[in-house]
Write an enzyme that holds these catalytic residues in place. Structure first.
Site, PDB file in Angstrom:
ATOM      1  N   HIS A 374       0.806  -1.223   0.000  1.00 31.97           N
ATOM      2  CA  HIS A 374       0.000   0.000   0.000  1.00 31.97           C
ATOM      3  C   HIS A 374       0.840   1.274   0.000  1.00 31.97           C
ATOM      4  CE1 HIS A 374      -4.073  -1.634   0.632  1.00 31.97           C
ATOM      5  NE2 HIS A 374      -3.498  -2.546   1.388  1.00 31.97           N
ATOM      6  N   LYS A 550      -8.578  12.942   4.937  1.00 27.69           N
ATOM      7  CA  LYS A 550      -7.637  11.825   4.892  1.00 27.69           C
ATOM      8  C   LYS A 550      -6.651  11.988   6.049  1.00 27.69           C
ATOM      9  CE  LYS A 550      -6.882  12.894   0.613  1.00 27.69           C
ATOM     10  NZ  LYS A 550      -6.977  11.663  -0.122  1.00 27.69           N
ATOM     11  N   ARG A 551      -5.890  10.939   6.291  1.00 27.47           N
ATOM     12  CA  ARG A 551      -4.848  10.995   7.314  1.00 27.47           C
ATOM     13  C   ARG A 551      -3.940  12.189   7.046  1.00 27.47           C
ATOM     14  NH1 ARG A 551      -0.004   7.968   6.915  1.00 27.47           N
ATOM     15  NH2 ARG A 551      -0.967   6.928   5.119  1.00 27.47           N
ATOM     16  N   LYS A 556       0.374  13.813   1.545  1.00 23.74           N
ATOM     17  CA  LYS A 556      -1.013  14.075   1.142  1.00 23.74           C
ATOM     18  C   LYS A 556      -1.271  15.572   0.951  1.00 23.74           C
ATOM     19  CE  LYS A 556      -2.678   9.823   3.336  1.00 23.74           C
ATOM     20  NZ  LYS A 556      -3.214   9.121   2.153  1.00 23.74           N
ATOM     21  N   THR A 658      -8.939   5.688  -1.700  1.00 23.19           N
ATOM     22  CA  THR A 658     -10.331   5.269  -1.872  1.00 23.19           C
ATOM     23  C   THR A 658     -11.278   6.421  -1.561  1.00 23.19           C
ATOM     24  OG1 THR A 658     -10.343   4.353   0.387  1.00 23.19           O
ATOM     25  CG2 THR A 658      -9.945   2.813  -1.438  1.00 23.19           C
ATOM     26  N   LYS A 662     -14.868   7.521  -3.466  1.00 22.95           N
ATOM     27  CA  LYS A 662     -16.141   7.795  -2.785  1.00 22.95           C
ATOM     28  C   LYS A 662     -16.666   9.179  -3.141  1.00 22.95           C
ATOM     29  CE  LYS A 662     -14.486   4.903   0.950  1.00 22.95           C
ATOM     30  NZ  LYS A 662     -13.587   4.918   2.103  1.00 22.95           N
TER      31      LYS A 662
END
Length: 812
Positions: A374, A550-551, A556, A658, A662
């Site tokens: 991942h 998100k985290r 990110k 993901t 969504k």
């Protein structure tokens, strides 16, 4: 063919599996109300006049659970009868959210439960909201695992999910003066009616000690042991046709209490065995910045992988098969490197307890094991200090050392290097297939973190692009939109998401687009009311809802988002009479307790929010909202309300994502880089319906080779330089320079390329502002996103795993 297997739920019938005709018949709302009242009295000991809302929720959950047990048993009987191959999915996280919504939805009980509760004077939606989110995960890894369990059940593939029953999970997030504060999650403070204790499924798990060798046979004598006890949660597939199991392990002491020590006055020592055991299943991802934290993580990972493997081998042996046929009946999938110890542990069990030779045990283990990678971050591929690994797991260290010698001789692979055991390489070597989770990611895995291993094993890496379950993330989470979809094309899309393509025929219809827009606005109004009630925030539902959830992590790039927000705020101040597009910037996510930079980014976001939201000049155009303690239930409110999805990670760093799926499925347009599954989403929805910006993965590598690229990018961007100056001057921190770590990182090295991507990101956002002011065209693009996202169903992903990795089949 083995002997007739022993099924825990009764005798086995050979031949086709026939579901009893009355098994899935739905009760009337009157009968269901009776069942609720029976549980209220008999199971909870309450009469209706004195029952609290908590009591009513538990009674309703028990009545729903009653409807699960028969199909659960029938699915288990069918697996034994057909001798179906089982999939065992090992994961440190299963972020399953509230189960009552999933179960009632998949059983078709939602309307019946709503009517039954109304007849009893209760509000179904209010009771559902009382259920705490299961604190079994953190981010995308756990949400993916939950989606996969849903799809395994929907497709009728026999499966067990295996993980840890965390007492406190990750942590509950709060903000104090903008700073993240962690406190213990208390989800198990209330009774969890969805789990069934299995006291008969107990395994002794050892740590430390020494190993004796008697000829070729090894005997491990652990110094410390704990008991792993099983707790089962049924996982119901769509329409209740198949039910699998999530089995979670809690740790118990081998002996609860040392009375002799207590009587000597050593009260702490008397409880030491219990304290050791509870520590193992107390917290998800204990802080590993200390040696003690690292050791605890390693013990946790061994604890749950060992219990899971011994459990599946017990089940396999009960069916009478020869150990040599293990791979014909068992597929084991490792979700990231956390369960990588399953490889050495399976070899140990096969060699020490089943009498296989070392080489035969390796070969058999390899045919059973698959590994999902991942991450493209080398630091995220776990490495354990060699001395610590040997001290905690001496037998496994010998096995890894033997593996190291074998593969090193074959192809030069080093499983132990620089005094560390490399868990990613270990998982790779012991898996027959290694999969990435998006097309780009799988290609980059071959070029980066597993470059040498790919050369040694060129046929091992394959791709399985992630997916999401449409039951949870559209049908349930977004009833306004899912109702419109069902009204337009029927309800078969829930089990076959690619039927959403039929919506394209209706998008030219102005009436359909008006209804699509009405559903989106209803979700925004709902979110605005929830945030007002929860935090006092007042949001304008007509503003663009711009969401990044998100985290919190540097790659990110929540930092890029908040820097652009400050730049936009400056432009608004410079031209207050301009025709600005109103925006609400919504953030959600947690930073790991030991991740100082991520916590500084959270503090900066909250500092900007405090300044911007109270600015009389701009507050009608721009708001920044960061609700604390992001979880699945919050995501179910945020995602349907999103207009814009922020997927802005540094190209080449996000494996898949993901959340991007969504949000797009629910009619949000994406602004993003060519990273992870963004590439495939853009291909599916159309480049014209996706806002692309930023460096490519190859350009990122080239930039890093340039000296002082960050400083050059800042000097070339007056807008960015102004923003960084404001942060340095304390504009967002009450006059002090508390963000020196953030500024120093951006000026000096900026590994994740925030500064070179800033201007392109800012200009793309201004195009988005312009496009949003044409609501009909925006909604047309949003509807096209929804209609073209059907390929990203986790049902499709699981079918790919079953075909390409597991060799498993549906028994429906």
């Amino acid at each position: 063919m083995g002997k007739t297997p022993t099924c825990p739920f009764g005798r086995i019938h050979r031949g086709p599996f026939h579901v009893p005709k009355d098994l899935f018949q739905l009760p009337t709302s009157e009968l269901f109300a009776d069942a609720i009242q029976r549980h209220l009295k008999a199971s909870l000991g309450k009469d209706p006049d004195h029952a609290t809302r908590h009591d009513w929720r538990l009674a309703m959950s028990m009545a729903v659970r009653d409807r699960v047990v028969d199909p659960w048993f029938e699915s288990t009987r069918a697996t034994y009868a057909k001798q179906g191959k089982r999939v065992y999915y090992l994961s440190m996280e299963f972020l399953i959210g509230r189960l009552i919504e999933d179960v009632t939805l998949n059983l078709g009980l939602e309307d019946i439960a709503r009517e039954a509760m109304a007849s009893l004077g209760q509000d179904y939606a209010e009771l559902v909201a009382l259920e705490p989110d299961a604190a079994l995960g953190n981010g995308g890894l756990g949400r993916l695992a939950a989606c996969f369990l849903d799809s395994l059940s929907t497709l009728g593939i026999p499966a067990y999910g295996y993980g840890i029953r965390y007492e406190h999970g990750l942590f509950e997030q709060h903000f104090r003066d903008g700073v993240q504060i962690e406190s213990a999650e208390t989800w198990l403070g209330q009774r969890n009616v969805w789990e069934f204790e299995r006291p008969e499924a107990r395994y002794e798990i050892g740590f430390g000690g020494h190993v004796d060798y008697k000829g070729a046979r090894a005997v491990w004598h652990p110094a410390d042991t704990v008991i792993a006890k099983a707790h089962d949660t049924p996982v119901v597939g769509w329409q209740g046709k198949w039910v699998n199991t999530l089995r979670l392990w809690s740790a118990l002491p081998n002996r609860n209490f040392d009375l002799e020590a207590f009587n000597r006055g050593d009260y702490i020592g008397a409880s030491a065995p219990e304290a050791l055991a509870r520590t193992l299943s107390r917290v998800l991802y204990p802080d590993d910045t200390t040696d003690e934290g690292k050791a605890l993580r390693l013990k946790q990972e061994y604890f749950f992988t060992s219990a899971s493997l011994r459990d599946l081998l017990r089940r396999f042996k009960s069916e009478g098969y020869e150990i040599a046929t293990l791979a014909d009946h068992v597929a084991i999938q490792l979700n990231d490197t956390h369960p990588a110890l399953a490889g050495p542990e399976l070899i140990r069990l096969l060699e020490d307890e089943h009498g296989l030779t070392f080489d035969a045990a390796i070969d058999l283990a390899q045919t059973c094991l698959g590994y999902t990678n991942h991450t493209l971050l080398p630091e995220a591929l776990e490495r354990w200090p060699e001395g610590m690994f040997q001290g905690i797991l001496p037998r496994h260290y010998d096995i890894v050392r033997g593996l190291h010698d074998r593969v090193s001789a074959e192809n030069g692979t080093q499983l132990i290097e620089h005094g560390e055991v490399k868990m990613g390489d270990l998982a790779f070597v012991l898996a027959h297939k290694v999969n990435g989770v998006s097309a780009l990611h799988s290609d980059l895995v071959k070029e980066t973190v597993f470059h040498d291993l790919h050369r040694a094993y060129p046929d091992r890496i394959i791709n399985q692009t992630n997916g999401i379950t449409p039951r949870r993330w559209l049908y349930s989470a977004n009833p306004a939109l899912s109702g419109l979809i069902t009204e337009t094309i029927g309800n078969e899309w829930v089990a076959d998401l690619e039927q959403l393509t039929q919506l394209e025929l209706h998008i030219p219809d102005a009436g359909f687009l008006d209804q699509f827009a009405a559903a989106k606005r209803a979700n925004k109004v709902r979110l605005a009311q929830w945030l007002k009630d929860r935090d006092g925030a007042r949001l304008n539902p007509d503003a663009m809802f711009d969401i990044q959830i998100k985290r919190i992590h540097e790659y990110k790039r929540q930092l890029l988002n908040i820097l652009e927000t400050i730049a936009l705020w400056n432009d608004m101040h410079d031209a207050p009479s301009a025709d600005w597009t109103p925006r609400v910037k919504l953030f959600g996510g947690k930073a790991a307790p030991g991740y100082a930079m991520a916590k500084s980014i959270i503090e900066l976001i909250n500092g900007v929010a405090a300044k911007v939201n109270t600015d009389p000049v701009t507050r009608d155009w721009l708001q920044v909202v960061f609700p604390e303690n992001y979880n699945v239930s919050m995501a179910e409110r945020l995602i349907p309300a999103a207009d814009l999805s922020e997927q802005i990670s540094t190209a080449g760093k996000e494996a898949s994502g993901t959340g991007n799926m969504k949000l797009s499925l629910n009619g949000a347009l994406t602004v993003g880089t060519l990273d992870g599954a963004n590439v495939e989403i853009r291909e599916q929805v159309g480049a014209e319906n996706f806002y692309l910006f930023g460096l490519t993965a190859a350009e990122v590598q080239a930039h890093r080779a340039e000296p002082d690229y960050a400083r050059a990018a800042i000097e070339a961007s007056p807008r960015l330089k102004r923003v960084l100056g404001q942060i340095a001057n304390g504009v967002f921190s009450d006059g002090d320079n508390r963000f020196g770590d953030v500024l120093g990182m951006l000026w000096d090295h900026d590994y994740f390329l925030v500064t070179p991507d800033f201007d392109g990101y800012f200009e793309t956002q201004r195009q988005i502002d312009k496009d949003y002011r044409d609501p009909k065209e925006w909604m047309r693009k949003a509807a096209l996103n929804t209609s073209r996202m059907g390929w990203f169903s986790s049902d499709r992903t699981i079918a790919g795993y079953a075909r390409d990795i597991w060799g498993a089949k549906s028994l429906l």
